[in-house]
Design an enzyme around this catalytic site. Structure first.
Site, PDB file in Angstrom:
ATOM      1  N   HIS A 194      43.009  -3.979  41.436  1.00 24.67           N
ATOM      2  CA  HIS A 194      42.177  -4.740  40.500  1.00 24.67           C
ATOM      3  C   HIS A 194      40.714  -4.681  40.867  1.00 24.67           C
ATOM      4  O   HIS A 194      39.842  -4.714  40.002  1.00 24.67           O
ATOM      5  CB  HIS A 194      42.653  -6.184  40.449  1.00 24.67           C
ATOM      6  CG  HIS A 194      43.860  -6.327  39.591  1.00 24.67           C
ATOM      7  ND1 HIS A 194      44.741  -7.346  39.690  1.00 24.67           N
ATOM      8  CD2 HIS A 194      44.316  -5.527  38.605  1.00 24.67           C
ATOM      9  CE1 HIS A 194      45.696  -7.195  38.803  1.00 24.67           C
ATOM     10  NE2 HIS A 194      45.461  -6.091  38.140  1.00 24.67           N
ATOM     11  N   ARG A 301      50.865  -1.730  26.911  1.00 24.14           N
ATOM     12  CA  ARG A 301      51.929  -1.841  27.922  1.00 24.14           C
ATOM     13  C   ARG A 301      52.521  -3.248  27.846  1.00 24.14           C
ATOM     14  O   ARG A 301      51.968  -4.188  28.400  1.00 24.14           O
ATOM     15  CB  ARG A 301      51.348  -1.593  29.315  1.00 24.14           C
ATOM     16  CG  ARG A 301      50.880  -0.161  29.577  1.00 24.14           C
ATOM     17  CD  ARG A 301      50.252  -0.066  30.958  1.00 24.14           C
ATOM     18  NE  ARG A 301      50.153   1.288  31.454  1.00 24.14           N
ATOM     19  CZ  ARG A 301      49.010   1.992  31.483  1.00 24.14           C
ATOM     20  NH1 ARG A 301      47.896   1.470  31.020  1.00 24.14           N
ATOM     21  NH2 ARG A 301      49.000   3.211  31.979  1.00 24.14           N
ATOM     22  N   ARG A 336      54.461   0.085  23.354  1.00 22.04           N
ATOM     23  CA  ARG A 336      55.475   0.746  24.181  1.00 22.04           C
ATOM     24  C   ARG A 336      56.521  -0.278  24.586  1.00 22.04           C
ATOM     25  O   ARG A 336      56.163  -1.371  25.051  1.00 22.04           O
ATOM     26  CB  ARG A 336      54.821   1.355  25.431  1.00 22.04           C
ATOM     27  CG  ARG A 336      55.833   2.087  26.298  1.00 22.04           C
ATOM     28  CD  ARG A 336      55.186   2.795  27.451  1.00 22.04           C
ATOM     29  NE  ARG A 336      54.748   1.855  28.476  1.00 22.04           N
ATOM     30  CZ  ARG A 336      54.129   2.234  29.589  1.00 22.04           C
ATOM     31  NH1 ARG A 336      53.848   3.500  29.790  1.00 22.04           N
ATOM     32  NH2 ARG A 336      53.766   1.342  30.489  1.00 22.04           N
ATOM     33  N   GLU A 437      56.820  11.954  29.728  1.00 22.07           N
ATOM     34  CA  GLU A 437      56.356  11.735  31.098  1.00 22.07           C
ATOM     35  C   GLU A 437      57.368  12.209  32.139  1.00 22.07           C
ATOM     36  O   GLU A 437      57.153  12.061  33.328  1.00 22.07           O
ATOM     37  CB  GLU A 437      55.996  10.263  31.310  1.00 22.07           C
ATOM     38  CG  GLU A 437      57.079   9.272  30.916  1.00 22.07           C
ATOM     39  CD  GLU A 437      56.594   7.819  30.981  1.00 22.07           C
ATOM     40  OE1 GLU A 437      55.523   7.547  31.540  1.00 22.07           O
ATOM     41  OE2 GLU A 437      57.327   6.951  30.464  1.00 22.07           O
ATOM     42  N   ASN A 460      50.303  10.303  33.969  1.00 21.25           N
ATOM     43  CA  ASN A 460      50.420   9.626  35.273  1.00 21.25           C
ATOM     44  C   ASN A 460      51.808   9.899  35.867  1.00 21.25           C
ATOM     45  O   ASN A 460      51.945  10.253  37.039  1.00 21.25           O
ATOM     46  CB  ASN A 460      50.234   8.113  35.120  1.00 21.25           C
ATOM     47  CG  ASN A 460      48.928   7.760  34.434  1.00 21.25           C
ATOM     48  OD1 ASN A 460      48.042   8.603  34.345  1.00 21.25           O
ATOM     49  ND2 ASN A 460      48.808   6.551  33.960  1.00 21.25           N
ATOM     50  N   ASP A 461      52.829   9.716  35.033  1.00 19.59           N
ATOM     51  CA  ASP A 461      54.178   9.973  35.526  1.00 19.59           C
ATOM     52  C   ASP A 461      54.545  11.449  35.447  1.00 19.59           C
ATOM     53  O   ASP A 461      55.258  11.958  36.314  1.00 19.59           O
ATOM     54  CB  ASP A 461      55.201   9.146  34.733  1.00 19.59           C
ATOM     55  CG  ASP A 461      55.281   7.729  35.259  1.00 19.59           C
ATOM     56  OD1 ASP A 461      55.334   7.567  36.492  1.00 19.59           O
ATOM     57  OD2 ASP A 461      55.256   6.781  34.453  1.00 19.59           O
ATOM     58  N   CYS A 508      48.152   9.567  26.750  1.00 22.18           N
ATOM     59  CA  CYS A 508      47.744   8.213  27.129  1.00 22.18           C
ATOM     60  C   CYS A 508      47.683   8.037  28.641  1.00 22.18           C
ATOM     61  O   CYS A 508      47.406   6.946  29.121  1.00 22.18           O
ATOM     62  CB  CYS A 508      48.670   7.172  26.502  1.00 22.18           C
ATOM     63  SG  CYS A 508      50.388   7.367  27.010  1.00 22.18           S
TER      64      CYS A 508
END
Ligand code: PEP
Ligand code: MG
Length: 577
Positions: A194, A301, A336, A437, A460-461, A508
């Site tokens: 964060h 998400r 999603r 992904e 990302n995945d 994405c």
């Protein structure tokens, strides 16, 4: 003599300023055994410290200046909620009463157990919630130990400074940002922490993971921070100072210039329209996305609704959250379905089961939803009801074969009939698509494209699974390579499969919002990019400046090469097109 130090650059920008160290967040926590008669007094002391910490956070929230991105306030709200969470309060009080120990030691036990749960999560974003637990507990501990973090005082004529700390909480970042901070350097944290996300949205250069920074940097010494390269240059000479100051000026001019792209369409030099969409996590992000010119939401998400709580969100609660987002966005919005892993069930009070050895390869996302039809059904009811309020499409995560996709579609169709039978409104058309992904899905994309209404590439995945590297494991982070030829081939194949079947293909994953890759992705044929709202203008600028036809020809050629270095050089040369 100048000295170079390196960490992980997580927020771009150059700072030239003096070091100001924040003292350690690692607190020396004493453990004492208490007499039975002292236990209730200790509980009262804990509750008082919690109240004081809550007041501090409300104060921080009230001081957020107008115009600060909404996700900043959302971070503080998350901490306020977490502070009162029963998993912290009740467990700590139980430790005091049952183990006869002081409040600090009891809270440390609670914190360590919660951190352990978060560390076992396979989703990197959710794993960063571990930092929230740590920060919230540290805030209460500081009140209990009367060792509150001393932030540098603000005053007229105070120079901006480079804050150097072990770690910085989101609340401290906001306070410090109001005090004219030049940059942040921390010893811990990763690009998905964060601290990093906030620094990026506040536009403050930041480096994390610079081990020993507090030992190696001296109070008050002049340093140059390059938040992109992840370098700190200590006691720079005049040549370095001139070089970086010039770089700093040109970056400031560049950022100021981006504002003029707000009202412009994302159309390339040779007339190709490109769609820019936003990834959002919280309902509040929708507004920022629209302000920056995103045409809609490419990824929401939904798992955020399931976090930091013992129970599952009800259909009504989910409906309210989805309805708020759908009503706030005029463009299309891609919701999603749940991307939770097996270990995350613990949070919602259900049977945890054994911890899987490889959670990223386990019962995650659509696999979990198909295994637990009730969980899926409740979410689908809320999603489909919200679809009546706008342009909703449903995206299924971690699809690895056609069977899963069909099963999920059947569940959606049955839920829709059920809702209509009950008299609920549901949009006439709710397209269902897949996030690509898993390498198997990318390879099988021509077949999936005959059934899905759209694809979105989750790099990302996709990168993690293609290259067999855990995206949250520091030790193998160096192998995480979006430019690996295998990754590029899978992206290319997915886009071609979508084009062949006449369905839209978006991206994405983080790669879509990284200006380093925009031209390459245009050349691979991508026409829809979904990213953090703050990146939209910069990506739009590159698109407007690019010739997509030439990029496509150049990329088609470079994909045939086998030499990795040559491939990289040729990708870098795309900047000229
Ligand atoms: C992805 O995997 O690229 C993606 C967008 O999903 P997440 O980061 O939530 O796994
Ligand atoms: Mg993913």
């Amino acid at each position: 003599m100048s000295l170079w130090l390196s960490g992980i650059g997580v927020s771009r920008g150059i700072a030239v300023a003096r070091v100001q160290k924040l003292h350690a967040g690692d607190l020396d926590i004493p453990e004492r055994t208490l007499d039975a008669g002292d236990l209730e007094g200790e509980v009262t002391r804990f509750v008082g410290a919690q109240r004081h910490a809550r007041e501090q956070l409300h104060e921080v929230r009230d001081k957020i200046p107008a115009g600060t991105p909404s996700d900043v306030a959302a971070f503080i709200d998350t901490h306020i909620l977490m502070l009162d969470d029963r998993s912290i309060t009740d467990t700590t009080i139980a430790h005091i009463r049952q183990q006869h120990i002081n409040a600090e030691a009891a809270l440390r036990r609670t914190r360590d157990a919660l951190i352990d749960v978060f560390e076992r999560m396979d989703d990197p974003y959710l794993r960063t919630r571990r930092d929230d637990v740590e920060h919230v507990c540290a805030r209460i501990l500081r009140v209990l130990l009367k060792s509150e973090r001393q932030l540098p005082a603000k005053g007229d004529g105070v120079e901006p400074f480079v804050i150097v700390a072990d770690d910085i909480t989101p609340a401290d970042i906001i306070l410090l940002a109001q005090q004219h901070v030049a940059a942040f350097v921390t010893e811990y944290g990763g690009p998905l922490s964060h601290t990093a996300i906030l620094a990026r949205s506040l536009g403050i250069p930041a480096i994390v993971g610079l081990r020993d920074a507090r030992r190696l940097l001296r109070e008050g010494e002049l340093v140059i921070v390059d938040g992109e390269a992840g370098h700190v240059l200590v006691t720079p000479d005049d040549i370095a100072l001139d070089f970086y100051r010039a770089k700093q000026r040109s970056q400031a001019q560049y950022r100021a210039g981006l504002v003029r792209f707000k009202g412009r369409a994302a159309v390339s030099r040779d007339g190709m329209p490109i769609r820019l969409l936003a990834n959002i996590e919280l309902p509040e992000d929708a507004r920022v996305a629209e302000e920056n010119g995103a045409e809609g939401v490419g990824l929401y998400r939904t798992e955020f609704l399931y976090m930091n709580r013992k129970d599952l969100p009800s259909e009504e609660e989910q409906y309210d959250a989805y309805a708020r987002i759908v009503s706030a966005v005029s463009g299309p919005i891609t919701l999603r379905t749940l991307d939770l892993g097996a270990d995350k069930q613990v949070d919602s009070g259900r049977s945890p089961g054994p911890t899987p050895n490889n959670p990223a390869l386990g019962l995650r996302a659509i696999r979990l939803c198909l295994k637990e039809p009730e969980l899926f059904h409740t979410q689908l009811r809320a999603l489909l009801r919200a679809s009546a309020l706008g342009r909703v499409q449903i995206m299924l995560p971690m699809i690895s074969n056609l069977q899963e996709f069909r099963q999920a579609c059947a569940a959606i169709a049955a839920t829709r009939d059920e809702l209509l039978g009950e008299g609920h409104a549901v949009a006439a058309d709710v397209p269902v698509g897949a996030i690509i992904e898993v390498p198997a899905a990318a390879l099988a994309s021509p077949m999936l494209a005959r059934h899905a209404r759209f694809f979105s590439i989750g790099t990302n995945d996709l990168i993690q699974y293609t290259l067999a590297i855990d995206r949250v494991d520091d030790e193998v982070n160096y192998l995480y390579d979006p430019l690996h030829p295998a990754v590029l081939q899978l992206i290319r194949r997915t886009i071609e499969a979508g084009d062949g079947a006449g369905i839209p293909v978006a991206m994405c994953g983080e790669m879509a919002g990284d200006p380093k890759y925009t031209r390459l992705l245009l050349g691979l044929g991508l026409t829809e990019f979904s990213m953090h709202p703050a990146s939209v203008l910069e990506i739009k600028r590159i698109i407007i400046d690019s010739d997509v036809g030439r990029l496509r020809r150049a990329v088609a050629e470079l994909l045939h090469g086998t030499d990795l270095q040559e491939l990289r050089d040729r990708i870098a040369a795309l900047d000229e097109i």
